[in-house]
Design a protein around this motif. Structure first.
Motif, PDB file in Angstrom:
ATOM      1  N   ARG A  52     -43.342   1.481  37.029  1.00 33.39           N
ATOM      2  CA  ARG A  52     -43.237   1.106  35.609  1.00 33.39           C
ATOM      3  C   ARG A  52     -44.444   1.624  34.829  1.00 33.39           C
ATOM      4  N   ASP A  53     -45.635   1.505  35.421  1.00 32.96           N
ATOM      5  CA  ASP A  53     -46.837   1.993  34.755  1.00 32.96           C
ATOM      6  C   ASP A  53     -46.756   3.503  34.540  1.00 32.96           C
ATOM      7  N   GLU A  54     -46.341   4.230  35.562  1.00 31.09           N
ATOM      8  CA  GLU A  54     -46.222   5.685  35.445  1.00 31.09           C
ATOM      9  C   GLU A  54     -45.209   6.063  34.366  1.00 31.09           C
ATOM     10  N   TYR A  55     -44.091   5.366  34.328  1.00 32.28           N
ATOM     11  CA  TYR A  55     -43.041   5.705  33.381  1.00 32.28           C
ATOM     12  C   TYR A  55     -43.472   5.399  31.937  1.00 32.28           C
ATOM     13  N   PHE A  56     -44.006   4.208  31.712  1.00 26.83           N
ATOM     14  CA  PHE A  56     -44.299   3.790  30.344  1.00 26.83           C
ATOM     15  C   PHE A  56     -45.654   4.271  29.838  1.00 26.83           C
ATOM     16  N   ASN A  57     -46.586   4.562  30.728  1.00 25.32           N
ATOM     17  CA  ASN A  57     -47.921   4.959  30.289  1.00 25.32           C
ATOM     18  C   ASN A  57     -48.279   6.402  30.631  1.00 25.32           C
ATOM     19  N   ASN A  58     -47.316   7.150  31.159  1.00 28.80           N
ATOM     20  CA  ASN A  58     -47.586   8.523  31.540  1.00 28.80           C
ATOM     21  C   ASN A  58     -46.409   9.432  31.141  1.00 28.80           C
ATOM     22  N   GLY A  59     -45.930   9.240  29.931  1.00 26.01           N
ATOM     23  CA  GLY A  59     -44.923  10.141  29.367  1.00 26.01           C
ATOM     24  C   GLY A  59     -43.589  10.190  30.078  1.00 26.01           C
ATOM     25  N   GLY A  60     -43.128   9.067  30.616  1.00 25.56           N
ATOM     26  CA  GLY A  60     -41.830   9.054  31.287  1.00 25.56           C
ATOM     27  C   GLY A  60     -41.849   9.635  32.686  1.00 25.56           C
ATOM     28  N   ASN A  61     -43.029   9.744  33.282  1.00 28.57           N
ATOM     29  CA  ASN A  61     -43.155  10.284  34.633  1.00 28.57           C
ATOM     30  C   ASN A  61     -42.466   9.368  35.643  1.00 28.57           C
ATOM     31  N   GLN A  62     -41.662   9.954  36.508  1.00 35.27           N
ATOM     32  CA  GLN A  62     -41.038   9.230  37.610  1.00 35.27           C
ATOM     33  C   GLN A  62     -41.461   9.927  38.908  1.00 35.27           C
ATOM     34  N   PRO A  63     -42.511   9.425  39.559  1.00 29.85           N
ATOM     35  CA  PRO A  63     -43.059  10.092  40.746  1.00 29.85           C
ATOM     36  C   PRO A  63     -42.046  10.210  41.873  1.00 29.85           C
ATOM     37  N   ASN A  64     -42.119  11.339  42.588  1.00 29.36           N
ATOM     38  CA  ASN A  64     -41.293  11.472  43.780  1.00 29.36           C
ATOM     39  C   ASN A  64     -42.035  10.810  44.943  1.00 29.36           C
ATOM     40  N   GLU A  65     -41.407  10.810  46.116  1.00 32.50           N
ATOM     41  CA  GLU A  65     -41.978  10.102  47.261  1.00 32.50           C
ATOM     42  C   GLU A  65     -43.339  10.668  47.665  1.00 32.50           C
ATOM     43  N   ARG A  66     -43.501  11.967  47.596  1.00 32.19           N
ATOM     44  CA  ARG A  66     -44.775  12.571  47.976  1.00 32.19           C
ATOM     45  C   ARG A  66     -45.907  12.040  47.096  1.00 32.19           C
ATOM     46  N   HIS A  67     -45.674  11.976  45.795  1.00 37.84           N
ATOM     47  CA  HIS A  67     -46.695  11.464  44.891  1.00 37.84           C
ATOM     48  C   HIS A  67     -46.917   9.963  45.079  1.00 37.84           C
ATOM     49  N   MET A  68     -45.861   9.248  45.422  1.00 40.14           N
ATOM     50  CA  MET A  68     -45.996   7.811  45.686  1.00 40.14           C
ATOM     51  C   MET A  68     -46.864   7.583  46.920  1.00 40.14           C
ATOM     52  N   VAL A  69     -46.614   8.354  47.978  1.00 41.72           N
ATOM     53  CA  VAL A  69     -47.427   8.230  49.201  1.00 41.72           C
ATOM     54  C   VAL A  69     -48.889   8.522  48.881  1.00 41.72           C
ATOM     55  N   LYS A  70     -49.141   9.582  48.131  1.00 41.55           N
ATOM     56  CA  LYS A  70     -50.510   9.938  47.767  1.00 41.55           C
ATOM     57  C   LYS A  70     -51.200   8.805  47.015  1.00 41.55           C
ATOM     58  N   HIS A  71     -50.489   8.199  46.069  1.00 43.55           N
ATOM     59  CA  HIS A  71     -51.067   7.082  45.316  1.00 43.55           C
ATOM     60  C   HIS A  71     -51.379   5.899  46.228  1.00 43.55           C
ATOM     61  N   PHE A  72     -50.410   5.512  47.071  1.00 42.21           N
ATOM     62  CA  PHE A  72     -50.590   4.306  47.880  1.00 42.21           C
ATOM     63  C   PHE A  72     -51.538   4.506  49.060  1.00 42.21           C
ATOM     64  N   LYS A  73     -51.804   5.746  49.449  1.00 44.43           N
ATOM     65  CA  LYS A  73     -52.859   5.981  50.438  1.00 44.43           C
ATOM     66  C   LYS A  73     -54.187   5.489  49.900  1.00 44.43           C
ATOM     67  N   GLY A  74     -54.408   5.661  48.608  1.00 41.13           N
ATOM     68  CA  GLY A  74     -55.629   5.171  47.981  1.00 41.13           C
ATOM     69  C   GLY A  74     -55.577   3.689  47.663  1.00 41.13           C
ATOM     70  N   ALA A  75     -54.398   3.178  47.339  1.00 43.52           N
ATOM     71  CA  ALA A  75     -54.270   1.780  46.916  1.00 43.52           C
ATOM     72  C   ALA A  75     -54.167   0.809  48.097  1.00 43.52           C
ATOM     73  N   TRP A  76     -53.530   1.216  49.171  1.00 46.95           N
ATOM     74  CA  TRP A  76     -53.310   0.327  50.308  1.00 46.95           C
ATOM     75  C   TRP A  76     -54.293   0.633  51.437  1.00 46.95           C
ATOM     76  N   THR A  77     -55.557   0.539  51.145  1.00 46.09           N
ATOM     77  CA  THR A  77     -56.575   0.852  52.154  1.00 46.09           C
ATOM     78  C   THR A  77     -56.577  -0.156  53.299  1.00 46.09           C
ATOM     79  N   ASP A  78     -56.067  -1.347  53.081  1.00 43.95           N
ATOM     80  CA  ASP A  78     -56.008  -2.377  54.116  1.00 43.95           C
ATOM     81  C   ASP A  78     -54.904  -2.125  55.135  1.00 43.95           C
ATOM     82  N   GLN A  79     -54.002  -1.203  54.837  1.00 41.52           N
ATOM     83  CA  GLN A  79     -52.822  -1.004  55.670  1.00 41.52           C
ATOM     84  C   GLN A  79     -53.023   0.023  56.773  1.00 41.52           C
ATOM     85  N   GLY A  80     -54.049   0.817  56.697  1.00 41.14           N
ATOM     86  CA  GLY A  80     -54.206   1.890  57.670  1.00 41.14           C
ATOM     87  C   GLY A  80     -53.426   3.097  57.213  1.00 41.14           C
ATOM     88  N   LYS A  81     -52.595   3.654  58.108  1.00 36.32           N
ATOM     89  CA  LYS A  81     -51.826   4.851  57.778  1.00 36.32           C
ATOM     90  C   LYS A  81     -50.728   4.525  56.760  1.00 36.32           C
TER      91      LYS A  81
END
Length: 114
Positions: A52-81
């Motif tokens: 929702r943040d990407e769509y409403f605050n980044n010009g209608g961007n809808q990230p694909n899975e690759r970009h989602m993985v890249k984002h959550f690698k940084g956000a979910w540091t507690d999860q490991g891989k």
């Protein structure tokens, strides 16, 4: 198609995506998730809020899975891989498409992740 949420009818297209994104709320998300057979975990909500943040605050961007993985690698540091499988645990029909539906966003026409 429509969802019944708190006594109100929320219109959706034939694929279950909201006709009007301003109808979205957490209760609507829960109704959409229930229709998809999903239980929304804390991490699922993080994915929804990210989309929702990407769509409403980044010009209608809808990230694909690759970009989602890249984002959550940084956000979910507690999860490991963090990989695509980490996202599919929460949205088994495809994190980019199924999570976007639950997030009340328009249907993306692109294919999966890579």
């Amino acid at each position: 198609m429509a969802y019944e949420v708190n006594g109100k009818t929320i219109e959706a297209d034939a694929n279950g995506y909201l006709a009007d994104h301003t109808d979205w709320s957490e209760d609507v998300a829960k109704a959409i998730a229930a229709s998809e057979g999903l239980e929304l975990s804390e991490k699922a909500w993080e994915i929804i809020n990210y989309l929702r943040d990407e769509y409403f605050n980044n010009g209608g961007n809808q990230p694909n899975e690759r970009h989602m993985v890249k984002h959550f690698k940084g956000a979910w540091t507690d999860q490991g891989k963090v990989d695509a499988k980490s996202l599919y645990i929460h949205f088994p029909k495809g994190p980019a498409k199924q999570a976007s539906k639950v997030a009340g966003l328009p249907e993306t026409k692109r294919k999966g992740g890579y």
